[in-house]
Design an enzyme around this catalytic site. Sequence first.
Site, PDB file in Angstrom:
ATOM      1  N   THR A  64       0.832  -1.197   0.000  1.00  0.00           N
ATOM      2  CA  THR A  64       0.000   0.000   0.000  1.00  0.00           C
ATOM      3  C   THR A  64       0.866   1.246   0.000  1.00  0.00           C
ATOM      4  O   THR A  64       0.632   2.188  -0.773  1.00  0.00           O
ATOM      5  CB  THR A  64      -0.924   0.008   1.238  1.00  0.00           C
ATOM      6  N   ALA A 158      -4.986  -0.760  -2.495  1.00  0.00           N
ATOM      7  CA  ALA A 158      -4.249  -0.172  -1.379  1.00  0.00           C
ATOM      8  C   ALA A 158      -5.215   0.120  -0.228  1.00  0.00           C
ATOM      9  O   ALA A 158      -6.306   0.652  -0.444  1.00  0.00           O
ATOM     10  CB  ALA A 158      -3.555   1.113  -1.817  1.00  0.00           C
ATOM     11  N   LYS A 159      -4.788  -0.228   0.978  1.00  0.00           N
ATOM     12  CA  LYS A 159      -5.621   0.031   2.165  1.00  0.00           C
ATOM     13  C   LYS A 159      -5.255   1.423   2.681  1.00  0.00           C
ATOM     14  O   LYS A 159      -4.516   1.583   3.659  1.00  0.00           O
ATOM     15  CB  LYS A 159      -5.391  -1.057   3.212  1.00  0.00           C
ATOM     16  N   VAL A 160      -5.788   2.428   1.995  1.00  0.00           N
ATOM     17  CA  VAL A 160      -5.456   3.831   2.241  1.00  0.00           C
ATOM     18  C   VAL A 160      -6.586   4.491   3.033  1.00  0.00           C
ATOM     19  O   VAL A 160      -7.771   4.283   2.733  1.00  0.00           O
ATOM     20  CB  VAL A 160      -5.259   4.576   0.901  1.00  0.00           C
ATOM     21  N   TYR A 164     -11.509   5.255   2.683  1.00  0.00           N
ATOM     22  CA  TYR A 164     -12.557   4.847   3.607  1.00  0.00           C
ATOM     23  C   TYR A 164     -13.611   5.923   3.853  1.00  0.00           C
ATOM     24  O   TYR A 164     -14.571   5.683   4.592  1.00  0.00           O
ATOM     25  CB  TYR A 164     -11.940   4.332   4.905  1.00  0.00           C
TER      26      TYR A 164
END
Length: 307
Positions: A64, A158-160, A164
């Site tokens: 990420t 990507a866990k950005v 969220y």
Amino acid sequence: MSIPKSEFIWFNGNFVPWDEAKIHVLSHVLHYGSSAFEGIRAYQTPKGPAVLGLEPHVKRLFRTCKIITMPIPYSQEEISQAILQTVSRNNHDSCYIRPLVFRGYNMLGVNPLNCPVEMIIATWEWGAYLGAEAIEKGVDVGVSSWRRMAPDTHPSMAKVGGNYVNSQLVVMEAKRHGYVEGIVLDIYGYVSEGSGENIFIILDGKVYTPPLGNSILSGITRAFAITMLEEKGYKVVEQQIPREMLYIADEIFFTGTAAEITPVKTVDGLTVGNGSRGPITEQIQSEFFAIITGQVADRFGWLTLVK
């Protein structure tokens, strides 16, 4: 549900008391969402607390950060050890683990490159994300009016943190409509995922799940579920899933670190299957919990003992 405090947070390489882990209000991350994070769980086993999926979670965190050009000032091994040390330092038997990498305080402007990269690791005790009864009885969900991001806009792999905002809108809408969670479609109208979970749909003995190209996060628990399903002889098909398939499914379940493996009871008010946890879901769920709690051997090497 408020976060129960633990004693320490790992902050840029040092352990600081929970209430002293603070950043400046002009930190880049607060204004532009420049953060990357993971959600990880540690479970109590007969051999002591063990972290589930430590290596793939840390690897995804680094990937990420590569995608958004935010280099972590530590190695993967250093972060893995820091996670284990944080769980140990806080004396957890089981817990939720939140590593967070973010752009800190220096200059304010969209360009993040002049702001320092900082990192924290927090742990706390946390139960079932979608409710204690959800694991057995399932949850009521609705298809959201919000869509997942289009390809080449936000990086869905990507866990950005910034991604969220979309998930917040989805879950708030679901709550307003009386649902526990929302299901999001991609820009083409195909099923993508929940606000914070991957999704599996079972129809006529086959298991379907959206591919990465449908703007989903490449979930760690998703991969675990696929491994267990295939081991038991079920065919797992990664393909585009039309919305109406949700309405005729025999079973549906969510996967995720927080949600673990949670069955879906209804979609848009329509009953899934017979309205209770289905047999394939129950089989995979039982196997998953048996492995992560040490009731059966960890034949896949998913667990890392804390001590």
